[in-house]
Design a protein around this motif. Structure first.
Motif, PDB file in Angstrom:
ATOM      1  N   LYS A 150      22.997 -30.187  86.395  1.00 34.23           N
ATOM      2  CA  LYS A 150      22.071 -29.390  87.220  1.00 34.23           C
ATOM      3  C   LYS A 150      20.740 -30.124  87.358  1.00 34.23           C
ATOM      4  N   LYS A 151      20.759 -31.216  88.087  1.00 36.32           N
ATOM      5  CA  LYS A 151      19.589 -32.072  88.210  1.00 36.32           C
ATOM      6  C   LYS A 151      18.372 -31.335  88.769  1.00 36.32           C
ATOM      7  N   VAL A 152      18.535 -30.677  89.896  1.00 39.29           N
ATOM      8  CA  VAL A 152      17.400 -30.027  90.563  1.00 39.29           C
ATOM      9  C   VAL A 152      16.829 -28.908  89.707  1.00 39.29           C
ATOM     10  N   GLU A 153      17.693 -28.086  89.128  1.00 41.60           N
ATOM     11  CA  GLU A 153      17.216 -26.984  88.291  1.00 41.60           C
ATOM     12  C   GLU A 153      16.471 -27.507  87.067  1.00 41.60           C
ATOM     13  N   ALA A 154      16.989 -28.583  86.466  1.00 37.55           N
ATOM     14  CA  ALA A 154      16.327 -29.171  85.296  1.00 37.55           C
ATOM     15  C   ALA A 154      14.956 -29.740  85.678  1.00 37.55           C
ATOM     16  N   GLU A 155      14.899 -30.438  86.812  1.00 38.68           N
ATOM     17  CA  GLU A 155      13.614 -30.976  87.266  1.00 38.68           C
ATOM     18  C   GLU A 155      12.608 -29.863  87.512  1.00 38.68           C
ATOM     19  N   ASN A 156      13.065 -28.792  88.136  1.00 39.14           N
ATOM     20  CA  ASN A 156      12.161 -27.678  88.444  1.00 39.14           C
ATOM     21  C   ASN A 156      11.613 -27.012  87.193  1.00 39.14           C
ATOM     22  N   VAL A 157      12.452 -26.805  86.196  1.00 42.67           N
ATOM     23  CA  VAL A 157      11.967 -26.131  84.988  1.00 42.67           C
ATOM     24  C   VAL A 157      11.052 -27.061  84.192  1.00 42.67           C
ATOM     25  N   LEU A 158      11.313 -28.367  84.212  1.00 43.73           N
ATOM     26  CA  LEU A 158      10.421 -29.299  83.508  1.00 43.73           C
ATOM     27  C   LEU A 158       9.050 -29.355  84.173  1.00 43.73           C
ATOM     28  N   VAL A 159       9.017 -29.243  85.497  1.00 47.08           N
ATOM     29  CA  VAL A 159       7.729 -29.184  86.194  1.00 47.08           C
ATOM     30  C   VAL A 159       6.971 -27.930  85.763  1.00 47.08           C
ATOM     31  N   THR A 160       7.694 -26.831  85.599  1.00 47.41           N
ATOM     32  CA  THR A 160       7.078 -25.569  85.181  1.00 47.41           C
ATOM     33  C   THR A 160       6.390 -25.710  83.828  1.00 47.41           C
ATOM     34  N   TYR A 161       7.031 -26.412  82.895  1.00 49.42           N
ATOM     35  CA  TYR A 161       6.499 -26.515  81.532  1.00 49.42           C
ATOM     36  C   TYR A 161       5.785 -27.845  81.265  1.00 49.42           C
ATOM     37  N   LYS A 162       5.554 -28.635  82.301  1.00 41.80           N
ATOM     38  CA  LYS A 162       4.938 -29.947  82.125  1.00 41.80           C
ATOM     39  C   LYS A 162       3.575 -29.845  81.401  1.00 41.80           C
ATOM     40  N   TYR A 163       2.810 -28.844  81.716  1.00 40.33           N
ATOM     41  CA  TYR A 163       1.483 -28.695  81.070  1.00 40.33           C
ATOM     42  C   TYR A 163       1.625 -28.507  79.569  1.00 40.33           C
ATOM     43  N   LYS A 164       2.752 -27.955  79.115  1.00 39.47           N
ATOM     44  CA  LYS A 164       2.927 -27.706  77.677  1.00 39.47           C
ATOM     45  C   LYS A 164       3.087 -29.008  76.887  1.00 39.47           C
ATOM     46  N   PHE A 165       3.892 -29.956  77.404  1.00 38.14           N
ATOM     47  CA  PHE A 165       4.042 -31.180  76.640  1.00 38.14           C
ATOM     48  C   PHE A 165       2.969 -32.208  76.955  1.00 38.14           C
ATOM     49  N   GLU A 166       2.380 -32.126  78.137  1.00 39.03           N
ATOM     50  CA  GLU A 166       1.273 -33.054  78.423  1.00 39.03           C
ATOM     51  C   GLU A 166       0.017 -32.701  77.622  1.00 39.03           C
ATOM     52  N   ASN A 167      -0.183 -31.415  77.398  1.00 33.98           N
ATOM     53  CA  ASN A 167      -1.364 -30.974  76.635  1.00 33.98           C
ATOM     54  C   ASN A 167      -1.025 -30.585  75.204  1.00 33.98           C
ATOM     55  N   ASN A 168       0.278 -30.765  74.834  1.00 38.19           N
ATOM     56  CA  ASN A 168       0.765 -30.384  73.508  1.00 38.19           C
ATOM     57  C   ASN A 168       0.343 -28.976  73.117  1.00 38.19           C
ATOM     58  N   VAL A 169       0.641 -28.043  74.033  1.00 37.14           N
ATOM     59  CA  VAL A 169       0.302 -26.630  73.787  1.00 37.14           C
ATOM     60  C   VAL A 169       1.322 -26.030  72.844  1.00 37.14           C
TER      61      VAL A 169
END
Length: 169
Positions: A150-169
């Motif tokens: 599920k490439k597209v779905e995985a990409e979409n959910v990672l974009v949603t949570y990108k701020y969490k791992f970029e900012n280590n929230v």
């Protein structure tokens, strides 16, 4: 809250054909021994041998890769190696993205692969088919690739949570 859930199994036609063909050889050998000399083992032992061979061959179809990505992090389970989900929390993840990979050359095939037995720099991979995976680069320098269909779905959910791992929230 956005959630990604995926369950995969080994169900490729080529794998089924290889298993069926490889099952005929040992069953043929056991039957050949029994036919030549029926005193070599009893009918019960013959049935037991054939049953064990069939069970060993179909065991691979009990393997199941479960993936869940949610607000807590990335959860994965590769049954029967992992009896419960393993969780990588967002604050442990440095980078997460979907990428194409070559299972044979990068990790030595499909399944639970990598680490000390293959190209250590690539990290570990858990996959059952295909060539698309969720690449996780952890804060401790380790890498884990989880296969996905599920490439597209995985990409979409990672974009949603990108701020969490970029900012280590």
């Amino acid at each position: 809250m956005r959630v990604f859930i995926e369950q995969q199994r080994f169900n490729q036609l080529w794998l089924i054909i290889i298993i069926i063909i490889s099952l005929f050889v040992p069953i043929g050998i056991v039957l050949g021994i029994y036919i030549k000399d029926s005193d070599s083992f009893s009918v019960a032992e013959l049935i037991l041998w054939i049953g064990v061979l069939i069970l060993a061959s179909v065991f691979i179809f009990s393997f199941k890769l479960n993936t869940r990505i949610d607000e807590e992090g990335v959860h994965y389970q590769f049954f029967p190696f992992h009896m419960k989900f393993r969780v990588l929390k967002w604050n442990d993840i440095n980078s997460a993205y979907v990428r194409q990979y070559d299972a044979l050359s990068e990790y030595g095939g499909w399944g639970l692969k990598g680490g000390n037995l293959w190209k250590k720099s690539k990290g570990k991979a858990i996959n059952v088919s295909g060539d698309i995976g969720i690449q996780l680069e952890l804060n401790n320098g380790k890498r884990l690739l989880i296969g996905t269909q599920k490439k597209v779905e995985a990409e979409n959910v990672l974009v949603t949570y990108k701020y969490k791992f970029e900012n280590n929230v």
